[in-house]
Enzyme design. Sequence first.
Site, PDB file in Angstrom:
ATOM      1  NE  ARG A 164      36.379  22.348  46.622  1.00 48.53           N
ATOM      2  CZ  ARG A 164      36.944  23.123  45.676  1.00 48.53           C
ATOM      3  NH1 ARG A 164      37.499  22.567  44.608  1.00 48.53           N
ATOM      4  NH2 ARG A 164      36.964  24.433  45.800  1.00 48.53           N
ATOM      5  CB  THR A 166      42.980  23.720  57.755  1.00 48.54           C
ATOM      6  OG1 THR A 166      42.190  22.764  57.030  1.00 48.54           O
ATOM      7  CG2 THR A 166      42.056  24.614  58.555  1.00 48.54           C
ATOM      8  CB  CYS A 192      33.211  13.268  36.652  1.00 50.98           C
ATOM      9  SG  CYS A 192      31.825  13.880  37.644  1.00 50.98           S
ATOM     10  CB  CYS A 216      35.197  17.838  42.945  1.00 52.05           C
ATOM     11  SG  CYS A 216      35.300  17.116  41.294  1.00 52.05           S
ATOM     12  CB  CYS A 254      35.290  18.420  34.792  1.00 47.83           C
ATOM     13  SG  CYS A 254      34.346  19.749  35.585  1.00 47.83           S
TER      14      CYS A 254
END
Length: 550
Positions: free
Chosen positions: A302, A338, A494, A522, A525
């Site tokens: 990610r 978070t 990627c 993710c 790109c």
Amino acid sequence: MRESMEFDVVIVGAGPAGLSTACRLMQQAQQAEREVSICVVEKGSEVGAHIFSGAVLEPRALTELFPDWEDRAAPLNTPVIGDEIYLFQDAERAKRIPNSFVPKSMHNEGNYVISLGNLTRWLAEQAEDLGVEIFPGFAAAEILYHENGAVKGIATGDMGVSADGSQKGSYMEGMELHAKYTVFSEGCRGHLGKQLVEKYSLDDGVDVQHYGIGIKELWGIDPAKHKPGLVVHGAGWPLDKDTNGGSFLYHGENNQVVVGLVVDLSYSNPYLGPFDEFQRMKQHPVFKNTLEGGKRVSYGARAMTKGGLNALPKMCFPGGLLVGCDAGTLNFAKIKGTHTAMKSGMVAAETIFAALQTDDEGGKELNAFTEALNASWLYDELHRSRNFGPAMHKFGTFWGGAFNYIDQNWFKGKLPFTLHDNTPDYAQLKEASECTPIEYPKPDGKISFDKLSSVFLSNTNHEEDQPCHLTLKDESVPVKRNWGLFAGPEARFCPAGVYEFVEDPEKKDMQLQINSQNCLHCKTCDIKDPSQNITWVVPEGTGGPNYPNM
């Protein structure tokens, strides 16, 4: 005409920011004995399916949201017992840095090694118990606007559309969800958030956003090697001196560890492959000694926002708010986002509820959110760490680390100046003729692996016959420019083998093949393409990875 539903608040994305917004809103509504209708839409097949993070949790925001989280059985089961920080010199050597020389922001006393996917599932349970409606498997595909330009809500994507655009037998039209206020919490590089930033010029006057890609595996290891709560971080090898990033190994529960690598997407060598760097990294004795004899359970990747306060856009606009990593609230000095995402959602909830209490009809620009955010500990925390990322970019791993040690430990983030970095990550890529190709070792199938077997462990799946969600502005660019000048970096940046350059036997030329089935969502790109030719849009709902407890 599409069917529509009306809510007071629609929230896009069931991650920590979105669910915290929902919970805090409903808590206030119940305390005030006022009815508030809240809907959360989530593109994953279930809440948590697309959630991906390290993760070491700082529980500050959670404790504010649910002071009794222990009694509610929140899945914080592994308190941190210690930190180890290494400077990796090469494939065999590493120096452990004494804790007294580590920036305070990297210390983890009082934190927990968790599965963020499991925490979001728990947050979703709390939200539903409070009366929030959560719709997993529905992708927010379009922003809806009032005639005056304010956000009206969102529309979910159509289902059952074939690759050629025709309707299949399973066709189901998307639905419009209208709201007084819409909260966008899609995570890093949210495709709707990206549109909002552009439409309302939310990034005027701030630094360009910066990103990293985090790649991670979950392993079951020999119980004799397991040290629940141990947190290991590293910098240096396998990344070269021109590439920033860092490695991690967290000992969780049930004889499991997570191992990963974050690579800043400001790297310059087009031959670099973050996935391959990660596989090479695991062969270092610091990691291999723990993983050897174990079994890889899951894999994922990610992108993460790391521009911090300097790149934080305006987060309010007519009819809505942008929160969490959709805006870029992650504190890269701590490698944690978070607790900051949750706090931004809680501030959003308090701002929206105050407006609803005045019988607000919606559609306004809630400038009170900016004032409340700036008065919170979230702003103070991001302000103290504002120089961390720019220092690493300007001075490199060693001297940038030294600067950050002085900034964080001696001055507590209050140096009287701010460093800036305004070169976009994609613009840092050099032409292939200026760089040396990197020869990566072949995977051994025990510690290191290939991309396709890794994607298999992410449980990624998309309906095959649907429009490609990886769109090209100009189909000639990948071959004419990216292949010609940069040796086709799409195939390397990627982490899922989505992009392949293959030879066209008829034209006797290269062509780009897009294996969208493999996409982990993710967003790398969309960020790193040197031509900015790739735009990521949502596929059908439920498509993408299905992470078990990442």
